[in-house]
Design a protein around this motif. Structure first.
Motif, mmCIF file in Angstrom:
data_model
loop_
_atom_site.group_PDB
_atom_site.id
_atom_site.type_symbol
_atom_site.label_atom_id
_atom_site.label_comp_id
_atom_site.label_asym_id
_atom_site.label_seq_id
_atom_site.Cartn_x
_atom_site.Cartn_y
_atom_site.Cartn_z
ATOM 1 N N LEU A 111 -1.002 -11.092 4.311
ATOM 2 C CA LEU A 111 -0.841 -9.639 4.261
ATOM 3 C C LEU A 111 -1.963 -8.996 3.457
ATOM 4 C CD1 LEU A 111 0.926 -7.285 5.118
ATOM 5 C CD2 LEU A 111 2.323 -7.649 3.066
ATOM 6 N N LEU A 112 -2.284 -9.590 2.288
ATOM 7 C CA LEU A 112 -3.367 -9.045 1.467
ATOM 8 C C LEU A 112 -4.701 -9.135 2.194
ATOM 9 C CD1 LEU A 112 -2.531 -10.444 -2.090
ATOM 10 C CD2 LEU A 112 -2.556 -8.054 -1.398
ATOM 11 N N SER A 113 -4.953 -10.261 2.864
ATOM 12 C CA SER A 113 -6.214 -10.446 3.567
ATOM 13 C C SER A 113 -6.381 -9.416 4.685
ATOM 14 C CB SER A 113 -6.282 -11.868 4.141
ATOM 15 O OG SER A 113 -7.469 -12.049 4.884
ATOM 16 N N GLU A 114 -5.321 -9.208 5.460
ATOM 17 C CA GLU A 114 -5.392 -8.236 6.549
ATOM 18 C C GLU A 114 -5.593 -6.829 6.004
ATOM 19 O OE1 GLU A 114 -5.603 -8.696 9.722
ATOM 20 O OE2 GLU A 114 -5.387 -10.887 9.612
ATOM 21 N N ALA A 115 -4.915 -6.503 4.909
ATOM 22 C CA ALA A 115 -5.039 -5.165 4.316
ATOM 23 C C ALA A 115 -6.457 -4.941 3.807
ATOM 24 C CB ALA A 115 -4.021 -4.985 3.190
ATOM 25 N N LEU A 116 -7.029 -5.918 3.159
ATOM 26 C CA LEU A 116 -8.397 -5.796 2.651
ATOM 27 C C LEU A 116 -9.388 -5.657 3.795
ATOM 28 C CD1 LEU A 116 -8.258 -8.382 -0.278
ATOM 29 C CD2 LEU A 116 -8.676 -5.922 -0.509
ATOM 30 N N LEU B 45 -8.574 -0.506 -3.896
ATOM 31 C CA LEU B 45 -7.736 0.656 -4.187
ATOM 32 C C LEU B 45 -7.080 1.162 -2.914
ATOM 33 C CD1 LEU B 45 -6.723 2.681 -6.267
ATOM 34 C CD2 LEU B 45 -8.807 4.048 -5.859
ATOM 35 N N ARG B 46 -7.886 1.260 -1.823
ATOM 36 C CA ARG B 46 -7.345 1.710 -0.543
ATOM 37 C C ARG B 46 -6.322 0.718 -0.002
ATOM 38 N NH1 ARG B 46 -12.393 2.490 3.088
ATOM 39 N NH2 ARG B 46 -10.715 2.610 4.675
ATOM 40 N N ALA B 47 -6.590 -0.591 -0.173
ATOM 41 C CA ALA B 47 -5.658 -1.607 0.318
ATOM 42 C C ALA B 47 -4.334 -1.544 -0.431
ATOM 43 C CB ALA B 47 -6.272 -2.994 0.171
ATOM 44 N N ALA B 48 -4.393 -1.254 -1.744
ATOM 45 C CA ALA B 48 -3.163 -1.141 -2.532
ATOM 46 C C ALA B 48 -2.335 0.050 -2.070
ATOM 47 C CB ALA B 48 -3.497 -1.019 -4.018
ATOM 48 N N ASP B 49 -3.036 1.183 -1.761
ATOM 49 C CA ASP B 49 -2.315 2.357 -1.260
ATOM 50 C C ASP B 49 -1.695 2.060 0.094
ATOM 51 O OD1 ASP B 49 -3.013 3.779 -3.494
ATOM 52 O OD2 ASP B 49 -4.792 4.697 -2.582
ATOM 53 N N LEU B 50 -2.432 1.344 0.933
ATOM 54 C CA LEU B 50 -1.918 1.018 2.265
ATOM 55 C C LEU B 50 -0.654 0.172 2.180
ATOM 56 C CD1 LEU B 50 -2.327 1.024 5.374
ATOM 57 C CD2 LEU B 50 -3.745 -1.027 5.082
ATOM 58 N N LEU B 51 -0.641 -0.789 1.226
ATOM 59 C CA LEU B 51 0.497 -1.688 1.076
ATOM 60 C C LEU B 51 1.621 -1.070 0.240
ATOM 61 C CD1 LEU B 51 -1.393 -5.057 0.455
ATOM 62 C CD2 LEU B 51 -0.164 -4.389 2.521
ATOM 63 N N GLY B 52 1.300 0.009 -0.483
ATOM 64 C CA GLY B 52 2.315 0.651 -1.314
ATOM 65 C C GLY B 52 2.599 -0.122 -2.585
ATOM 66 N N ILE B 53 1.566 -0.774 -3.155
ATOM 67 C CA ILE B 53 1.741 -1.501 -4.415
ATOM 68 C C ILE B 53 0.706 -1.004 -5.414
ATOM 69 C CG2 ILE B 53 2.657 -3.577 -3.306
ATOM 70 C CD1 ILE B 53 -0.077 -4.851 -3.559
ATOM 71 N N HIS B 54 0.924 -1.332 -6.670
ATOM 72 C CA HIS B 54 0.000 -0.910 -7.708
ATOM 73 C C HIS B 54 -1.303 -1.699 -7.554
ATOM 74 C CE1 HIS B 54 -1.671 -0.088 -11.717
ATOM 75 N NE2 HIS B 54 -0.811 0.957 -11.755
ATOM 76 N N ARG B 55 -2.415 -1.017 -7.894
ATOM 77 C CA ARG B 55 -3.715 -1.667 -7.719
ATOM 78 C C ARG B 55 -3.875 -2.897 -8.612
ATOM 79 N NH1 ARG B 55 -4.844 3.204 -10.332
ATOM 80 N NH2 ARG B 55 -5.776 3.012 -12.423
ATOM 81 N N ASN B 56 -3.217 -2.879 -9.782
ATOM 82 C CA ASN B 56 -3.301 -4.064 -10.650
ATOM 83 C C ASN B 56 -2.584 -5.262 -10.024
ATOM 84 O OD1 ASN B 56 -4.771 -2.718 -12.577
ATOM 85 N ND2 ASN B 56 -2.970 -2.110 -13.787
ATOM 86 N N THR B 57 -1.462 -4.967 -9.326
ATOM 87 C CA THR B 57 -0.753 -6.045 -8.636
ATOM 88 C C THR B 57 -1.635 -6.642 -7.551
ATOM 89 O OG1 THR B 57 1.349 -4.946 -9.060
ATOM 90 C CG2 THR B 57 1.310 -6.631 -7.325
#
Length: 707
Positions: free
Chosen positions: A672-677, A685-697
């Motif tokens: 999921l992270l790989s596809e989002a990136l 930052l954009r990938a974190a917004d897309l996934l709905g999680i905090h950027r630090n996570t």
């Protein structure tokens, strides 16, 4: 009173006369001539002839004892005696000029001593001797020996005895001359026969070790060499060591190491000249490092001759034997020099072959190291639970000798797993032999697997080893074993049970130590049920089963596999590293891969070769079609939830699975992270917004997964 008789140095039997011009005892003269003639007709052995002359001399002169003495250098050696005893013959050693016989040997004149007690020159060798008569043996104006007779009575010998013994001395010299001529002819004949036999041996074998062994045996038999050795000179080293030897143990050979100029062998290499040692116990330069040339009661000689080729020393041929006189020693040295001339070319071929063999061994070692690296556990690409379970099975089974059965569709990597098991097992240094049972006709597969004997069938013109014998000490991989005929299945069962093979046409089976890894894409259980595969063989093979999933069953590994093949073919083709476009990845994930990993590999190789940019797009690939595969169509019609549920049911039903929760969550999160990136061009930052999680996570997880 001592009687001396001056003899002409060119005296012969017919010119010896008494004071009145005639022999005083014609009967004695005739009788001894008759005995000499009979002896000459009965034997050619010079020692036996001399013994006959000595016996006749003692008998016709009334002597008590007697001896025949030969001159060797400045010493006198008793070669035949009567009445002196063995101890006297072996221990008494007079020098030329010493004693009565020594005086006769030095001056070449006969000497008669009526009373030895009044003769200062007399050396007592046996008690009770009172008188002695000694005459020289003259050959070509040179004194070669002395015949001496003794008596326990004073004044026992008359002038007639002197004349008679003079006849004997002359005849003895003639016998020695004939013996020397005969010995020289015999020596030349032996040398010619030896060289002929060696030349035949040189042409009889292409294996230098066998050739050297034959030459050494010839020299041992014909020249009495007790040891024979060969030292080869290495162009890039000053160290000299015994490469081959006869009459020496491996331990003794291992001790035979020298530097150039060190010891006899080192001096021969340094000087290029042959060196012979007549008595190794008296030669300080003889090191005796090997301990093979032991000094016992016999005097031992040592010979070392250089082997020269194209103006350089390539080796040393040496040997040792008991000392049998200067002449034989010189002859042996000459013979060895001739032999080294014939051996030189064979040594060069041997050195070239040894160098090539060492190069091949080094290449083989490098290849094995490359294979171990290629087929180590890191070579198995995949993070899915199914592949990780296979990885764990390989770790467990590799150290054992258990039979392994690998199941899976074509192209899933069954041979890769077999290689990984072999090259991570204790048999890794042994052979790994592959046999595709489906690619070889049944009538040929038996001979291929088990071998055959010459004449066992038409066309069997020589013996041939089967693959099981070739794999002895290693592993045999039987791919597509489900296609094997029932007849061969029976023979396979015997190999697995008895660990021995029956070659076609052989009388006796041959034991083998082979690990068997089999593979098939067939449903063996159904074949057993239908009678197409032996049930007992199935259980013998299915000791450790490994089920390799089709690529569509672990699609989460497609991206990882594709990247692996990109790097592989870029390196092989020396091209820049390429990337896969998002459109390609989408097509890869949607495709069912009927050809499995092999199809993916071939596709990536083609793309690397044909792509002109830095990124591979769908346009660089042939169309990926699933219309001929009903199963993938059915799968794409399923919803996401049903697909995930089906996958988890399979995973939970697998007994080989471990740590399902952790592995599944890791795969889901990483994918999921790989596809989002990728969708956000790597901007976290954009990938974190897309996934709905905090950027630090996202940052923490991305770093954890190396994304």
């Amino acid at each position: 009173m001592v009687k001396k008789v001056n003899l002409s140095k060119d005296s012969r039997l017919g010119s010896l006369q008494g004071p009145e011009g005639e022999f005083s005892s014609p009967d004695s003269r005739l009788a001894i001539l008759q005995e000499i003639t009979l002896a000459l007709n009965s034997t050619l052995d010079p020692m036996k002839l001399l013994e006959v002359l000595l016996d006749s001399s003692i008998r016709y002169t009334g002597a008590t004892t007697g001896s025949v003495i030969l001159i060797e250098g400045d010493t006198l050696r008793i070669v035949a005696s009567r009445g002196l005893g063995q101890d006297v013959q072996e221990k008494v050693a007079l020098r030329v000029g010493e004693g009565i016989t020594g005086w006769v040997a030095k001056h070449g004149e006969a000497l008669c001593v009526p009373d030895v007690r009044r003769e200062e020159r007399y050396v007592m060798v046996k008690e009770h001797i009172r008188s002695e008569l000694a005459v020289p043996m003259i050959l070509e104006n040179r004194v070669v020996g002395v015949i001496s007779v003794d008596s326990t009575s004073e004044d026992n010998f008359s002038d007639q005895d002197l004349e008679l013994l003079t006849i004997v001395g002359t005849q003895a010299a003639q016998i020695l001359e004939n013996a020397q001529s005969f010995s020289e002819l015999k020596r030349r004949n032996v040398q010619d026969e030896t060289l002929l036999e060696i030349s035949q041996a040189l042409g009889s074998s292409l294996v230098f070790e066998e050739l050297f062994s034959q030459v050494s045996e010839i020299l041992a038999r014909r020249c009495e060499l007790s040891q024979c050795f060969l030292v080869l000179v290495q162009p890039d080293s000053d160290e000299l060591k015994i490469s081959l030897a006869y009459g020496m143990t491996e331990e003794e050979m291992a001790k035979g190491q020298y530097a150039r100029g060190e010891g006899i062998v080192g001096r021969v290499v340094e000087s290029g000249e042959p060196i012979g040692v007549r008595d190794i116990s008296q030669e300080p330069k003889f090191l005796g490092r090997t301990g093979a040339f032991r000094v016992g009661s016999e005097q031992m000689t040592f010979m070392a001759v250089p082997i020269s080729l194209e103006g350089r020393i390539v080796g040393v041929l040496g040997g040792a034997k008991p000392f049998h006189g200067d002449k034989e020693f010189d002859q042996d040295m000459a013979l060895l020099q001739i032999i080294t001339g014939t051996l030189a070319q064979a040594v060069k071929i041997y050195q070239d072959a040894a160098s090539e063999r060492e190069q091949l061994l080094e290449e083989n070692r490098m290849l094995k190291a490359e294979l171990r690296e290629r087929y180590n556990f890191e070579g198995i690409v995949g993070n899915s639970p199914a592949i990780q379970a296979i990885f764990q099975t390989i770790v467990s089974v590799a150290p054992t000798r258990s039979t392994v059965l690998i199941r899976g569709e074509s192209g899933t990597g069954k041979e890769l797993i077999a290689n990984a098991i072999h090259y991570n097992s204790p048999r890794a240094e042994g052979p790994f032999v592959r046999v595709n049972c489906a690619a070889i006709p049944e009538q040929l597969l038996e001979a291929e697997l088990f071998g055959y004997r010459k004449g066992s069938f038409t066309g069997a013109i020589s013996d041939r080893k089967g693959k099981f014998v070739v794999a002895d000490g290693g592993t045999i991989f039987l791919d597509e074993i489900g296609d094997m005929s029932p007849m061969l299945q029976a023979k396979m069962l015997r190999v697995l049970q008895e660990r021995e093979v029956d070659a076609v046409g052989a009388d006796m089976p041959m034991g083998v130590d082979v690990r068997v890894i089999a593979a098939t894409h067939h449903d063996l259980e159904k074949l057993v049920q239908d009678g197409g595969f032996r049930e007992d063989l199935y259980y013998r093979l299915n000791v450790v089963p490994i089920a390799v999933p089709a690529l569509r069953e672990h699609s989460e590994d497609i991206r990882l596999l594709a990247q692996h093949f990109l790097e592989k073919f870029a390196l092989e083709n020396e091209t820049p590293q390429l990337k896969l476009g998002k459109d390609v990845l989408r097509e890869f994930m949607a495709y069912s891969w009927p050809g499995n990993v092999r199809e993916l590999e071939n596709l990536i190789e083609r793309a690397v070769i044909l792509c002109e940019g830095t990124t591979i797009h769908a346009a660089n690939l042939p169309p990926l079609r699933d219309d001929v595969h009903s199963a993938p169509q059915a799968r794409t019609e399923q919803g996401f939830d049903s697909s995930v549920s089906e996958h988890f049911r399979e995973l939970l039903g697998s007994s080989a699975s471990r740590n399902i929760w952790a592995n599944t969550m890791e795969v889901v999160e990483r994918t999921l992270l790989s596809e989002a990136l990728d969708s956000c061009d790597g901007v976290r930052l954009r990938a974190a917004d897309l996934l709905g999680i905090h950027r630090n996570t996202l940052r923490k997880k991305a770093d954890e997964f190396g994304l």
